[in-house]
Design a protein around this motif. Structure first.
Motif, PDB file in Angstrom:
ATOM      1  N   LEU A 111      52.077  10.061 -12.471  1.00  0.00           N
ATOM      2  CA  LEU A 111      53.018  11.165 -12.412  1.00  0.00           C
ATOM      3  C   LEU A 111      54.425  10.618 -12.599  1.00  0.00           C
ATOM      4  CD1 LEU A 111      51.624  13.232  -9.379  1.00  0.00           C
ATOM      5  CD2 LEU A 111      51.180  13.557 -11.817  1.00  0.00           C
ATOM      6  N   PHE A 112      55.244  11.359 -13.309  1.00  0.00           N
ATOM      7  CA  PHE A 112      56.579  10.874 -13.635  1.00  0.00           C
ATOM      8  C   PHE A 112      57.513  10.964 -12.437  1.00  0.00           C
ATOM      9  CE2 PHE A 112      54.679  11.750 -17.706  1.00  0.00           C
ATOM     10  CZ  PHE A 112      55.090  10.669 -18.463  1.00  0.00           C
ATOM     11  N   GLU A 113      58.595  10.206 -12.507  1.00  0.00           N
ATOM     12  CA  GLU A 113      59.560  10.120 -11.412  1.00  0.00           C
ATOM     13  C   GLU A 113      60.085  11.512 -11.053  1.00  0.00           C
ATOM     14  OE1 GLU A 113      63.705   7.742 -10.291  1.00  0.00           O
ATOM     15  OE2 GLU A 113      62.720   7.447 -12.232  1.00  0.00           O
ATOM     16  N   GLY A 114      60.168  11.761  -9.772  1.00  0.00           N
ATOM     17  CA  GLY A 114      60.615  13.060  -9.291  1.00  0.00           C
ATOM     18  C   GLY A 114      59.484  14.018  -9.021  1.00  0.00           C
ATOM     19  N   GLU A 115      58.313  13.768  -9.615  1.00  0.00           N
ATOM     20  CA  GLU A 115      57.143  14.629  -9.404  1.00  0.00           C
ATOM     21  C   GLU A 115      56.013  13.906  -8.691  1.00  0.00           C
ATOM     22  OE1 GLU A 115      55.994  16.211 -13.166  1.00  0.00           O
ATOM     23  OE2 GLU A 115      57.742  17.541 -13.322  1.00  0.00           O
ATOM     24  N   ASP A 116      56.171  12.592  -8.504  1.00  0.00           N
ATOM     25  CA  ASP A 116      55.132  11.811  -7.834  1.00  0.00           C
ATOM     26  C   ASP A 116      55.302  11.918  -6.319  1.00  0.00           C
ATOM     27  OD1 ASP A 116      53.079  10.167  -7.192  1.00  0.00           O
ATOM     28  OD2 ASP A 116      53.930   8.337  -8.052  1.00  0.00           O
ATOM     29  N   THR A 117      54.826  13.033  -5.769  1.00  0.00           N
ATOM     30  CA  THR A 117      54.906  13.284  -4.329  1.00  0.00           C
ATOM     31  C   THR A 117      53.493  13.464  -3.773  1.00  0.00           C
ATOM     32  OG1 THR A 117      55.075  15.688  -4.618  1.00  0.00           O
ATOM     33  CG2 THR A 117      57.129  14.417  -4.601  1.00  0.00           C
ATOM     34  N   VAL A 118      53.402  13.408  -2.449  1.00  0.00           N
ATOM     35  CA  VAL A 118      52.091  13.580  -1.811  1.00  0.00           C
ATOM     36  C   VAL A 118      51.525  14.956  -2.105  1.00  0.00           C
ATOM     37  CG1 VAL A 118      50.891  13.687   0.403  1.00  0.00           C
ATOM     38  CG2 VAL A 118      52.625  11.924   0.012  1.00  0.00           C
ATOM     39  N   SER A 119      52.364  15.978  -2.044  1.00  0.00           N
ATOM     40  CA  SER A 119      51.885  17.342  -2.299  1.00  0.00           C
ATOM     41  C   SER A 119      51.426  17.512  -3.737  1.00  0.00           C
ATOM     42  CB  SER A 119      52.984  18.355  -1.969  1.00  0.00           C
ATOM     43  OG  SER A 119      54.137  18.132  -2.776  1.00  0.00           O
ATOM     44  N   ASN A 120      52.141  16.890  -4.684  1.00  0.00           N
ATOM     45  CA  ASN A 120      51.729  16.991  -6.084  1.00  0.00           C
ATOM     46  C   ASN A 120      50.443  16.220  -6.349  1.00  0.00           C
ATOM     47  OD1 ASN A 120      53.775  18.682  -6.786  1.00  0.00           O
ATOM     48  ND2 ASN A 120      54.934  17.205  -7.999  1.00  0.00           N
ATOM     49  N   ARG A 121      50.266  15.097  -5.685  1.00  0.00           N
ATOM     50  CA  ARG A 121      48.999  14.367  -5.836  1.00  0.00           C
ATOM     51  C   ARG A 121      47.828  15.196  -5.315  1.00  0.00           C
ATOM     52  NH1 ARG A 121      49.727   7.847  -4.720  1.00  0.00           N
ATOM     53  NH2 ARG A 121      51.381   7.488  -6.259  1.00  0.00           N
ATOM     54  N   ASN A 122      48.025  15.842  -4.189  1.00  0.00           N
ATOM     55  CA  ASN A 122      46.979  16.713  -3.662  1.00  0.00           C
ATOM     56  C   ASN A 122      46.713  17.886  -4.603  1.00  0.00           C
ATOM     57  OD1 ASN A 122      46.656  15.134  -1.358  1.00  0.00           O
ATOM     58  ND2 ASN A 122      48.152  16.307  -0.189  1.00  0.00           N
ATOM     59  N   LEU A 123      47.777  18.403  -5.216  1.00  0.00           N
ATOM     60  CA  LEU A 123      47.620  19.497  -6.173  1.00  0.00           C
ATOM     61  C   LEU A 123      46.832  19.043  -7.388  1.00  0.00           C
ATOM     62  CD1 LEU A 123      48.303  22.378  -7.058  1.00  0.00           C
ATOM     63  CD2 LEU A 123      50.471  21.504  -7.975  1.00  0.00           C
ATOM     64  N   VAL A 124      47.094  17.837  -7.864  1.00  0.00           N
ATOM     65  CA  VAL A 124      46.354  17.290  -9.008  1.00  0.00           C
ATOM     66  C   VAL A 124      44.867  17.172  -8.674  1.00  0.00           C
ATOM     67  CG1 VAL A 124      45.979  15.194 -10.359  1.00  0.00           C
ATOM     68  CG2 VAL A 124      48.293  16.093 -10.071  1.00  0.00           C
ATOM     69  N   LEU A 125      44.568  16.625  -7.506  1.00  0.00           N
ATOM     70  CA  LEU A 125      43.166  16.487  -7.096  1.00  0.00           C
ATOM     71  C   LEU A 125      42.486  17.849  -7.022  1.00  0.00           C
ATOM     72  CD1 LEU A 125      43.452  13.764  -4.301  1.00  0.00           C
ATOM     73  CD2 LEU A 125      42.673  13.459  -6.647  1.00  0.00           C
ATOM     74  N   GLN A 126      43.191  18.836  -6.472  1.00  0.00           N
ATOM     75  CA  GLN A 126      42.618  20.174  -6.364  1.00  0.00           C
ATOM     76  C   GLN A 126      42.345  20.766  -7.744  1.00  0.00           C
ATOM     77  OE1 GLN A 126      41.606  21.506  -3.667  1.00  0.00           O
ATOM     78  NE2 GLN A 126      41.202  23.635  -4.244  1.00  0.00           N
ATOM     79  N   ARG A 127      43.263  20.573  -8.670  1.00  0.00           N
ATOM     80  CA  ARG A 127      43.065  21.113 -10.017  1.00  0.00           C
ATOM     81  C   ARG A 127      41.911  20.425 -10.738  1.00  0.00           C
ATOM     82  NH1 ARG A 127      49.439  21.741 -11.981  1.00  0.00           N
ATOM     83  NH2 ARG A 127      49.858  23.649 -10.782  1.00  0.00           N
ATOM     84  N   LEU A 128      41.765  19.120 -10.535  1.00  0.00           N
ATOM     85  CA  LEU A 128      40.630  18.418 -11.141  1.00  0.00           C
ATOM     86  C   LEU A 128      39.306  18.945 -10.596  1.00  0.00           C
ATOM     87  CD1 LEU A 128      41.905  14.715 -11.151  1.00  0.00           C
ATOM     88  CD2 LEU A 128      41.591  16.208 -13.128  1.00  0.00           C
ATOM     89  N   LYS A 129      39.248  19.183  -9.294  1.00  0.00           N
ATOM     90  CA  LYS A 129      38.014  19.680  -8.676  1.00  0.00           C
ATOM     91  C   LYS A 129      37.690  21.089  -9.161  1.00  0.00           C
ATOM     92  CE  LYS A 129      38.481  16.893  -4.468  1.00  0.00           C
ATOM     93  NZ  LYS A 129      38.710  16.931  -2.993  1.00  0.00           N
ATOM     94  N   VAL A 130      38.708  21.932  -9.248  1.00  0.00           N
ATOM     95  CA  VAL A 130      38.486  23.306  -9.719  1.00  0.00           C
ATOM     96  C   VAL A 130      37.998  23.299 -11.168  1.00  0.00           C
ATOM     97  CG1 VAL A 130      39.639  25.480 -10.291  1.00  0.00           C
ATOM     98  CG2 VAL A 130      40.117  24.352  -8.110  1.00  0.00           C
ATOM     99  N   TYR A 131      38.600  22.435 -11.999  1.00  0.00           N
ATOM    100  CA  TYR A 131      38.183  22.355 -13.401  1.00  0.00           C
ATOM    101  C   TYR A 131      36.730  21.897 -13.512  1.00  0.00           C
ATOM    102  CZ  TYR A 131      37.797  20.758 -18.212  1.00  0.00           C
ATOM    103  OH  TYR A 131      37.356  20.563 -19.508  1.00  0.00           O
ATOM    104  N   LEU A 132      36.386  20.839 -12.788  1.00  0.00           N
ATOM    105  CA  LEU A 132      35.015  20.328 -12.843  1.00  0.00           C
ATOM    106  C   LEU A 132      34.025  21.335 -12.271  1.00  0.00           C
ATOM    107  CD1 LEU A 132      35.562  16.589 -11.835  1.00  0.00           C
ATOM    108  CD2 LEU A 132      34.999  17.487 -14.100  1.00  0.00           C
ATOM    109  N   ASN A 133      34.439  22.065 -11.257  1.00  0.00           N
ATOM    110  CA  ASN A 133      33.542  23.056 -10.667  1.00  0.00           C
ATOM    111  C   ASN A 133      33.181  24.145 -11.674  1.00  0.00           C
ATOM    112  OD1 ASN A 133      32.183  23.755  -8.157  1.00  0.00           O
ATOM    113  ND2 ASN A 133      33.447  25.588  -8.167  1.00  0.00           N
TER     114      ASN A 133
END
Length: 353
Positions: A279-301
């Motif tokens: 994730l690029f500077e300014g967007e690499d936060t804990v909440s954004n990482r959790n959001l990325v994981l959630q989106r990957l799971k939803v897509y795979l589901n």
């Protein structure tokens, strides 16, 4: 909330209490508006009746009915699925020739209890594989291979006081289906009133056979004889995927309803997808990482199935939205993960850079 009719005496007592609390006839200088008191009391009773009618009207339709009424209305057409107990093998050691009695009780480190349903004899190697069944139903009674079990019932002479779970583990314990899962099966039955073996019928029969089957996939023309392969999984990509263990039960259930078709029930090997994400500077936060994981799971589901190919380009587009996560770099070993019809992709460990 469940509808329950009050007794006449209860209604009389409640109405009398309402009048007494509002009129206050025992006060030395009572002041009240008789019409207002009557309106308040009768209005409360009508409000109660309308609430009961509103609740009962919601039980007519499956998508608004509560779990108790939903099952009461539809259990004759869609039998509910209940929790089942885990079973498996444990390795009991002891003096050769010693007897492992029927009803011997073991306890796991978490306090779950298991028992033998028949007797065994310790072999010449000093051990015996014994079948054990969980005392309680549910997923919490499942144990991994190598887990330690302690004998908590009367110990027979010649037996060690502990055992360990065999390589196959103790599995098959599942919780009963939730109201949402049962509703989904009811809606499927309403949309598909006739089942005779058309596409989708076998996966629906598999889901009806056991609460261990959350989702099933139909793969036609499998094997040298062109049989139908039914791949069953438990869980989902968001909360976790597990293999299904009681395949014989599912096979037997489908055979009761299916036409004379050659089919095989199986559970796929789970293949982990291990992406590397930047994730690029300014967007690499804990909440954004959790959001990325959630989106990957939803897509795979939504997209994962046996025999599919997951590319890094599709995963990258799934995690970016141009706003919260404007850009991201996602890479997979080889650029993609391809599975056979005997495999099912799941999200594995994600590395961040």
């Amino acid at each position: 909330m469940a509808f329950e009719r009050e007794t006449l005496q209860s209604l009389l007592d409640r109405t009398y209490s309402n009048y007494m609390s509002l009129l206050k006839p025992l006060d030395k200088t009572p002041r009240y508006n008789l019409m207002k008191v009557l309106a308040y009391t009768e209005g409360g009773d009508v409000h109660q009746l309308l609430g009961d009618l509103s609740f009962l009207s919601g039980q007519i339709f499956p998508d608004t009915a509560s779990g108790e009424y939903l099952r009461a209305h539809w259990s004759d057409r869609v039998p509910p699925l209940y929790a089942s107990a885990a079973t498996g093998k444990a390795i009991q050691s002891g003096v050769p020739g010693s007897s492992v009695p029927k009803g011997l009780v073991y306890s796991s480190e978490s306090g779950k209890r298991y028992y033998t349903s028949r007797s065994y004899t310790i072999g010449e190697t000093g051990s015996a594989e014994v079948w054990v069944t969980a005392e309680e139903s549910g997923t919490e009674s499942n144990l991994d291979a190598g887990s330690r079990l302690s004998v908590v019932s009367a110990l027979t002479a010649g037996l060690d006081s502990s055992a360990k779970v065999s390589e196959s583990g103790i599995a098959g314990g599942v919780d009963s289906e939730t109201d949402e899962e049962y509703l989904a099966r009811v809606q499927t039955a309403l949309r598909n009133t006739t089942r005779y073996g058309k596409p989708g019928d076998f996966s629906a029969w598999a889901a009806d056979s056991s609460s261990e089957v959350t989702k099933a996939f139909e793969i036609p023309n499998f094997g040298v004889f062109g049989s139908l392969l039914i791949q069953c999984i438990h869980g989902n990509q968001i909360d976790g995927i597990e293999q299904v263990h009681d395949l014989a039960k599912i096979q037997s259930y489908i055979e009761q309803y299916a036409p004379c078709v050659i089919f095989t029930v199986a559970t796929p090997e789970l293949v982990e997808i291990k992406p590397s994400i930047h994730l690029f500077e300014g967007e690499d936060t804990v909440s954004n990482r959790n959001l990325v994981l959630q989106r990957l799971k939803v897509y795979l589901n939504a997209k994962a199935e046996p025999g599919c190919t997951i590319t890094q380009a599709t995963l990258q587009s799934a995690i970016t939205d141009g706003v919260t996560i404007s850009k991201a770099m996602l890479s997979l070993p080889g650029g993609e993960v391809s599975t056979t019809v005997l495999q099912y992709p799941v999200l594995g460990e994600v590395s961040w850079s």
